[in-house]
Write a protein that holds these residues in place. Structure first.
Motif, PDB file in Angstrom:
ATOM      1  N   GLU A   1       0.459  -2.491 -10.328  1.00 58.80           N
ATOM      2  CA  GLU A   1       0.199  -1.056 -10.447  1.00 58.80           C
ATOM      3  C   GLU A   1       0.133  -0.394  -9.079  1.00 58.80           C
ATOM      4  OE1 GLU A   1      -2.254  -0.738 -14.668  1.00 58.80           O
ATOM      5  OE2 GLU A   1      -3.350  -1.182 -12.829  1.00 58.80           O
ATOM      6  N   TRP A   2      -0.540  -1.041  -8.127  1.00 61.97           N
ATOM      7  CA  TRP A   2      -0.650  -0.468  -6.794  1.00 61.97           C
ATOM      8  C   TRP A   2       0.673  -0.532  -6.036  1.00 61.97           C
ATOM      9  CZ3 TRP A   2      -3.730   2.891  -4.759  1.00 61.97           C
ATOM     10  CH2 TRP A   2      -4.965   3.117  -5.372  1.00 61.97           C
TER      11      TRP A   2
ATOM     12  N   TYR B   1      -2.160  -5.570  -8.802  1.00 63.49           N
ATOM     13  CA  TYR B   1      -1.169  -5.641  -7.719  1.00 63.49           C
ATOM     14  C   TYR B   1       0.094  -4.859  -8.089  1.00 63.49           C
ATOM     15  CZ  TYR B   1       1.958  -7.697  -4.226  1.00 63.49           C
ATOM     16  OH  TYR B   1       2.857  -7.886  -3.197  1.00 63.49           O
TER      17      TYR B   1
ATOM     18  N   TYR C   1      -5.136   7.100  -1.436  1.00 61.73           N
ATOM     19  CA  TYR C   1      -4.047   7.283  -2.398  1.00 61.73           C
ATOM     20  C   TYR C   1      -4.482   8.177  -3.564  1.00 61.73           C
ATOM     21  CZ  TYR C   1      -1.005   3.925  -0.081  1.00 61.73           C
ATOM     22  OH  TYR C   1      -0.194   3.294   0.833  1.00 61.73           O
TER      23      TYR C   1
ATOM     24  N   ALA D   1      -5.309   2.748 -12.554  1.00 62.69           N
ATOM     25  CA  ALA D   1      -4.972   1.398 -12.110  1.00 62.69           C
ATOM     26  C   ALA D   1      -6.150   0.446 -12.306  1.00 62.69           C
ATOM     27  CB  ALA D   1      -4.555   1.408 -10.644  1.00 62.69           C
TER      28      ALA D   1
ATOM     29  N   SER E   1      -9.024  -2.119 -11.859  1.00 67.56           N
ATOM     30  CA  SER E   1      -9.959  -2.322 -10.751  1.00 67.56           C
ATOM     31  C   SER E   1     -10.967  -3.385 -11.152  1.00 67.56           C
ATOM     32  CB  SER E   1     -10.680  -1.024 -10.400  1.00 67.56           C
ATOM     33  OG  SER E   1     -11.546  -0.641 -11.463  1.00 67.56           O
TER      34      SER E   1
ATOM     35  N   THR F   1      -4.985  -5.365  -3.039  1.00 71.61           N
ATOM     36  CA  THR F   1      -4.304  -4.178  -2.521  1.00 71.61           C
ATOM     37  C   THR F   1      -4.106  -4.230  -1.009  1.00 71.61           C
ATOM     38  OG1 THR F   1      -6.393  -2.942  -2.360  1.00 71.61           O
ATOM     39  CG2 THR F   1      -5.114  -2.710  -4.396  1.00 71.61           C
TER      40      THR F   1
ATOM     41  N   THR G   1      -7.569   2.708  -1.057  1.00 72.22           N
ATOM     42  CA  THR G   1      -7.207   3.156  -2.404  1.00 72.22           C
ATOM     43  C   THR G   1      -7.635   4.603  -2.631  1.00 72.22           C
ATOM     44  OG1 THR G   1      -9.261   2.172  -3.244  1.00 72.22           O
ATOM     45  CG2 THR G   1      -7.260   0.848  -3.429  1.00 72.22           C
TER      46      THR G   1
ATOM     47  N   THR H   1     -11.079  -5.017  -5.702  1.00 69.16           N
ATOM     48  CA  THR H   1      -9.631  -4.860  -5.843  1.00 69.16           C
ATOM     49  C   THR H   1      -8.924  -4.900  -4.498  1.00 69.16           C
ATOM     50  OG1 THR H   1     -10.246  -3.328  -7.627  1.00 69.16           O
ATOM     51  CG2 THR H   1      -7.906  -3.539  -7.133  1.00 69.16           C
TER      52      THR H   1
ATOM     53  N   LYS I   1       2.192   2.780  -4.377  1.00 66.85           N
ATOM     54  CA  LYS I   1       2.629   2.823  -2.979  1.00 66.85           C
ATOM     55  C   LYS I   1       4.094   3.262  -2.867  1.00 66.85           C
ATOM     56  CE  LYS I   1       3.430   0.056   1.104  1.00 66.85           C
ATOM     57  NZ  LYS I   1       3.629  -1.293   1.628  1.00 66.85           N
TER      58      LYS I   1
END
Length: 322
Positions: free
Chosen positions: A309-310, A307, A164, A246, A248, A98, A161, A94, A314
């Motif tokens: 979701e991340w 993408y 986060y 999210a 992956s 990301t 990730t 992933t 962020k």
């Protein structure tokens, strides 16, 4: 000498046949599979297993080339610049999508510079504590709230990730955590076992290896469903913490503009390899999720979902890029 309109049309008519002939002959020499992680780790082991199976299906060697560094960006950028002929491929996770969101100075676009070939497995991050640590996530969160200073948690790097993940947990629980970045997962484990860390994000393979004898304790996993090889480990979602489901993945990618028939040939080979019972058993043995069969087009949708979701994760974060 100028080319006439009739000659131009004739050349255009020949082009599809030339592309078809190229794909029909593919592959006629070894294929390089770039793995942007060090040799000997979990990702490398799975990539080599796929390489061995696929070379048997394609009749040409598939050579693994490890190019670790910069959170997989060194190897990924090498493939983005490679000829779009199907002979240089990337095995990545992933992080491919990301990195441009979470890290500075990323010199590729995951959607413009790559075409997905095959999803090989799904990944989760597991929240772990020392063997004598809290028995449940609720107990850990209570301890974090009552601690005189922030508890520590280790990850594979700043703005990774897993960094986060820790921030989402601390925000959900209303406490602060002290982030300790490492250069990979391997050095996290000894510090977790020794109690020098209060928590850490580990892979399914480490969870299976070190939790079985009590050296670490695992409390929850990311993702939308439990890991089959760790059926008693609840998801964060089950425990009431959102934002940790999210999308992956780990899979194979080719440079953009690789001819579609070549992509299809590669996708078929990697898909057949991923469906082999011994491959699926080995993947599960690493604490990973064996893949649900999908097409390259469906894989592109998975990439975009991850993408998006991340990007949302962020946007709600206080983590600063360095």
């Amino acid at each position: 000498m100028p080319i006439s309109r009739r000659q131009t049309l004739a050349l255009l008519g020949i082009a599809p046949f030339a592309a078809g002939a190229q794909a029909q002959a593919f592959p006629d020499r070894p294929i390089k599979l770039i793995v942007p992680y060090p040799p000997g780790g979990q990702t490398d082991a799975v990539a080599r297993m796929f390489a061995q199976k696929v070379e048997g299906l394609l009749g040409q060697p598939v050579v693994v080339d490890n190019r670790p560094g910069a959170n997989s960006m060194i190897g990924s950028e090498a493939v983005a610049r490679a000829p779009a002929d199907g002979y240089t491929l990337l095995f990545n996770m992933t992080a491919l999508v990301t990195n441009p969101l979470l890290l500075p100075q990323v010199n590729y676009d995951p959607f413009r510079d790559f075409v997905p070939v095959a999803r090989c497995y799904e990944i989760t991050g597991i929240w772990a504590v020392p063997g004598q640590g809290p028995r449940t996530l609720a107990e850990f969160m209570q301890r974090a709230r009552e601690a005189p200073k922030p508890l520590s948690f280790g990850t594979t790097g700043h703005a990774s990730t897993s960094h986060y993940f820790g921030e989402i947990i601390s925000r959900a629980g209303g406490f602060s955590l002290n982030h300790v970045p490492y250069k990979g997962e391997a050095p996290i484990i000894p510090d977790l076992i020794a109690g020098r860390l209060d928590a850490g994000v580990v892979s399914g393979y480490s969870a299976m290896q070190f939790a079985a004898d009590g050296r670490i304790r695992v409390l929850a996993t990311t993702g939308a469903r439990r890991i089959p090889s760790l059926p008693d480990l609840p998801t964060f979602q089950e425990l009431g913490i959102g934002g940790l489901t999210a999308e992956s993945f780990a899979g194979v990618f080719a440079p953009a503009k690789t001819p579609q028939p070549v992509v299809d040939r590669l996708a078929d080979a990697f898909g057949r390899a991923g469906a082999m019972p011994d491959v699926r058993e080995r993947i599960a043995g690493f604490g990973l999720q064996p893949p649900t069969p999908i097409t390259p087009t469906q894989f592109a949708v998975v990439m975009r979902k991850a993408y998006d979701e991340w990007a949302g994760i962020k946007s709600k974060s206080a983590i600063q890029l360095q």
